[in-house]
Design an enzyme around this catalytic site. Structure first.
Site, mmCIF file in Angstrom:
data_model
loop_
_atom_site.group_PDB
_atom_site.id
_atom_site.type_symbol
_atom_site.label_atom_id
_atom_site.label_comp_id
_atom_site.label_asym_id
_atom_site.label_seq_id
_atom_site.Cartn_x
_atom_site.Cartn_y
_atom_site.Cartn_z
ATOM 1 N N PRO A 57 -0.481 1.253 1.524
ATOM 2 C CA PRO A 57 -1.815 1.111 2.100
ATOM 3 C C PRO A 57 -1.984 2.015 3.317
ATOM 4 O O PRO A 57 -1.051 2.183 4.114
ATOM 5 C CB PRO A 57 -1.878 -0.362 2.531
ATOM 6 C CG PRO A 57 -0.590 -0.960 2.188
ATOM 7 C CD PRO A 57 0.348 0.070 1.705
ATOM 8 N N HIS A 58 -3.164 2.643 3.419
ATOM 9 C CA HIS A 58 -3.448 3.483 4.590
ATOM 10 C C HIS A 58 -4.959 3.614 4.707
ATOM 11 O O HIS A 58 -5.667 3.545 3.709
ATOM 12 C CB HIS A 58 -2.810 4.864 4.435
ATOM 13 C CG HIS A 58 -3.184 5.553 3.154
ATOM 14 N ND1 HIS A 58 -2.402 5.464 2.018
ATOM 15 C CD2 HIS A 58 -4.245 6.311 2.808
ATOM 16 C CE1 HIS A 58 -2.966 6.144 1.052
ATOM 17 N NE2 HIS A 58 -4.094 6.664 1.498
ATOM 18 N N PRO A 59 -5.468 3.781 5.911
ATOM 19 C CA PRO A 59 -6.910 3.967 6.075
ATOM 20 C C PRO A 59 -7.319 5.394 5.703
ATOM 21 O O PRO A 59 -6.482 6.295 5.730
ATOM 22 C CB PRO A 59 -7.135 3.720 7.562
ATOM 23 C CG PRO A 59 -5.841 4.070 8.189
ATOM 24 C CD PRO A 59 -4.771 3.783 7.195
#
Lengths: 224, 575
Positions: free
Chosen positions: A135-137
């Site tokens: 997960p990453h923005p």
């Protein structure tokens, strides 16, 4: 302060031959001490200004500057931390639980990070298969000082809408203040995750020290 | 003692190093004086030998005199001085543009001797070009003695040239203009003052030593508006005559070069023909200053038809002298031809329109000279200023400008390269400052080359190569032989994309199988002009440099643009 031919050639971005030719042709202000040419900075600056030529007087190499921003995966993991036994039943609850544990993010920003991560997951799942998600923005985080990779081992595998439809048990959060680092870390991470041995190693829930050591070994094999 | 020495070095630094203007002015005036002396020496010795030979001119065998002179002159140049024949001005221009004005010390006297032999014996040539060569060699060697840089040396070459021309014609401004317009080709502030001073010094030398023999005494002419229209017509005539003159000179040189005789036989042959013409028409012999003087002052006595023939006889004699091995310049022949043309034109004018009150014959002789100088040398300002200084006044300025501009434009239209530049342009050696050719010739391949390239071996497996390109910024990888380090070919990243994206190929192929061996390469000996041509023809952005089968580096258009721009700035800046 004075420069030699070699130093000046670096600042002007030409080879020493060109400097010597310009001196011979009388086109550069020069003072001669014995056989060596010396160039006074004050005269050079005047010369460069009247000729509209760029004189790069800073000592650092532009290539050096770029190297500074490179960060290794292992130090990013050290920044981000490694956590075990996260509890959750779906994507959002897992993410919320992870962010809550993250020490690198200030409490004021945890809500913002959560929103961003959920938004990213809705656009396209970051579950890359084999029980792993990263997960990453989408946008980079301005409130972060150093890039960080946080590793979370879930208590029970969760359905994460992964590409191979397998439940996810390990999450690698990539959180960076700049896009360039993000790509570097992503590339380094994906190199590690392609390694079959590393994958087995992960499934065994290793000790944090061993994990960082293993990452260090892998990243020396694949320098950025 | 040491304080004295220190004081001297500080003074030297302060006066000469920080700002070289004073140094250039002093050295320039020395160059002007020396070249002025050389010019005076040649003038005086020519005068003496012409007077001494004068009684023999009436004998039938006199036609061999120019032959003997040309023979001695060609033998001297070929065997003793070992310098090429010809007048020397293109050599000076080339030395200025290519070698920063570097000339041999020998050149400062060799042309003087050879042209003395040619002209003194009656050959039709001018002493100006030899004196220019000598003056510029003097300037160059003064610069060498003072270990000056090329820019300063070029200025001193200009000083020597200006001093020589100023001294021979007693015309300082013409000397200045000639040096800048023809020899240096750039009007730079730093050049003009030293050259002007050198020109004045040269003129003063000749006035001090031979005041009674100044070539052209000042004459004043009444030139009215009525003369403008005839000047226009005269300009067209002089343009035509200049083109004929230039073409004849070139043709005769070409014919002489294609003949299989040794140089001295050619010189004898040319000299005999000139001598034969000279028996019937003495006006063609020698440098002809005496006749010019007669024509300007209006005491020239030949009839219109004879004068008309004399124009072409002089052209032919000059071509036979210079093209066939004699030594000398075309400046004086230009003046003779110009004044003859002017006189013929004036005589015709009087026959056609006897009642028109135009100026005297001498004025037209002067206008004709301007026309031919502007036409042949395509140096309009030199023509104008020379005549202005000869007349000592500005009455004739308007018709002079008319004739000079029209004549140079017309002849430029027919024959784009002037006589002085033609050889240089043909050989690709016409390199005026700030022009493309000059920048390309100054930039060396070794200055442009980028050598920091990772080389790969032909035996490398493709997978290994993939690892290399992951971390490299290079778009081109030179492939070399493992054992001999020989250059084998080039791997272009853009050309191997489909293999890069296909992991199945990684272990299947070696680099020697996918490298491009057809890539054009250049070597360090190529000049930039050729390199650019190869790149343009093959549509290349970068080209590998290979020397003795070893990869040296790459030259890219990006790098060329970067250096080209800087070179242009540095070359054209005012300082």
């Amino acid at each position: 302060m004075q420069y030699s031919v070699f130093e000046l050639s670096k600042h002007l971005g030409v080879v020493p031959d060109t400097i010597e030719r310009w001196v011979r042709q009388g086109k550069l202000p020069v003072s001669r001490t014995g056989k060596n040419y010396q160039f006074r900075i004050s005269e050079l600056k005047k010369w460069a200004a009247t000729h509209n030529i760029c004189l790069n007087l800073s000592d650092e190499d532009p290539a050096e500057k770029k190297r500074e921003s490179i960060i290794s995966l292992s130090s990013a993991v050290k920044n981000g931390g490694i956590y075990f036994d996260i509890i959750g039943d779906d994507v959002t609850s897992v993410l919320r639980a992870c962010i809550k544990k993250m020490s690198i993010i200030h409490d004021d920003f945890k809500k913002d990070l959560f929103d961003r991560l959920v938004e990213r997951e809705q656009a396209l799942s970051t579950g890359i298969g084999n029980g792993i998600a990263i997960p990453h923005p989408r946008e980079q985080l301005s409130y972060l000082n150093d890039p960080a990779v946080s590793i979370f081992f879930l208590a029970d595998p969760v359905d994460y809408n992964a590409l191979d439809h397998q439940p996810v048990s390990v999450l690698f959060f990539i959180l960076c203040p700049a896009l360039k680092m993000h790509l570097q870390l992503l590339s380094a991470l994906s190199f590690c995750l392609r390694d079959a041995q590393f994958k087995r190693f992960l499934n065994a829930r290793p000790d944090p020290h061993q994990l960082i050591e293993k990452i260090e070994i892998l990243q020396t094999a694949n320098p950025i | 003692m040491s304080t004295l020495k220190k004081g001297y070095s500080i003074l030297y630094q302060w006066l000469f190093h920080r700002d070289d203007r004073l140094l250039l002015i002093i050295a320039g005036s020395v160059a002007g004086i020396c070249s002025g002396l050389a010019a005076v020496a040649l003038r005086l010795s020519l005068q003496t030998v012409l007077e001494w030979l004068h009684p023999f001119r009436h004998y039938g065998w006199a036609f061999v005199l120019p032959a003997v002179g040309a023979l001695l002159s060609s033998l001297y140049l070929e065997k003793i001085a070992r310098e090429g024949a010809g007048h020397g001005v293109p050599e000076v221009i080339y030395a200025v543009s290519r070698y920063g004005g570097l000339l041999r010390f020998r050149s400062s006297y060799s042309r003087l001797i050879s042209s003395f032999l040619t002209i003194g014996s009656g050959g039709s040539a001018g002493p100006e070009a030899p004196v220019v060569m000598s003056g510029s060699a003097i300037g160059s060697n003064i610069a060498k003695f003072l270990s000056l840089n090329e820019r300063q040396r070029i200025t001193l070459v200009g000083c020597g040239t200006a001093g020589a021309i100023a001294s021979i014609f007693n015309a300082p401004i013409a000397g200045l203009v000639f040096a800048i317009e023809v020899i240096l080709g750039e009007w730079k502030f730093v050049n003009i003052i030293p050259i002007a001073i050198a020109a004045v010094a040269g003129a003063e030398v000749s006035q001090a030593i031979i005041p009674e023999q100044v070539i052209f005494n000042h004459q004043t002419f009444q030139v009215g508006l009525l003369d403008i229209l005839p000047s226009l017509c005269l300009a067209l005539v002089t343009a035509l005559v200049s083109v004929v003159f230039t073409k004849t000179l070139q043709q005769s040189g070409k014919i002489a070069r294609t003949s299989s005789f040794p140089l001295w036989v050619r010189a004898v042959f040319g000299g005999c023909i000139v001598g034969t013409i000279g028996i019937f028409m003495p006006v063609v012999l020698g440098e002809g200053y005496h006749f010019i003087q007669e024509m300007i002052s209006g005491t020239f006595s030949l009839g219109v038809f004879i004068t008309f023939v004399a124009v072409f006889a002089k052209i032919f004699a000059t071509a036979m002298t210079l093209g066939w091995g004699g030594s000398g310049g075309i400046f004086a022949p230009c003046l003779v031809i110009g004044s003859l043309t002017g006189i013929v034109f004036h005589k015709f004018l009087l026959i056609l329109l006897p009642s028109v009150g135009c100026a005297r014959e001498g004025a037209y002789a002067l206008l004709g000279m301007t026309g031919i100088i502007s036409g042949v040398m395509q140096a309009p300002l030199t023509g104008i200023f020379l005549i202005v200084e000869i007349t000592g006044g500005y009455e004739m300025t308007l018709p002079l400008i008319v004739v000079s501009s029209i004549s140079s434009t017309m002849s430029h239209y027919i024959e784009p390269a002037s006589f002085y530049f033609k050889d240089l342009i043909e050989r690709g050696q016409f390199l005026r400052p700030g022009t493309d050719a000059r920048i390309l010739s100054d930039l060396n391949i070794s200055e442009l080359i980028e050598t920091r390239y990772t080389k790969v071996s032909g035996n490398m497996v493709f997978r290994e190569f993939i690892e290399i390109i992951k971390t490299s910024r290079q778009n081109f990888f030179p492939v070399i032989d493992d054992r001999t380090n020989e250059y084998k070919g080039m791997v272009k990243i853009s050309a191997i994309r489909k293999y890069v994206l296909d992991p199945g190929m990684y272990d299947m192929i070696f680099l020697s199988q996918i490298m491009d061996t057809e890539v054009m390469t250049v070597s360090l000996e190529n000049d930039l002009q050729e390199v650019l041509e190869i790149m343009d023809i093959n549509g290349m952005e970068t080209i590998p440099v290979v020397e003795h089968d070893r990869f040296v580096g790459m030259i890219s258009k990006t790098r060329i643009l970067d250096l080209y721009r800087r070179e242009l700035i540095v070359q054209t800046s005012a300082h």
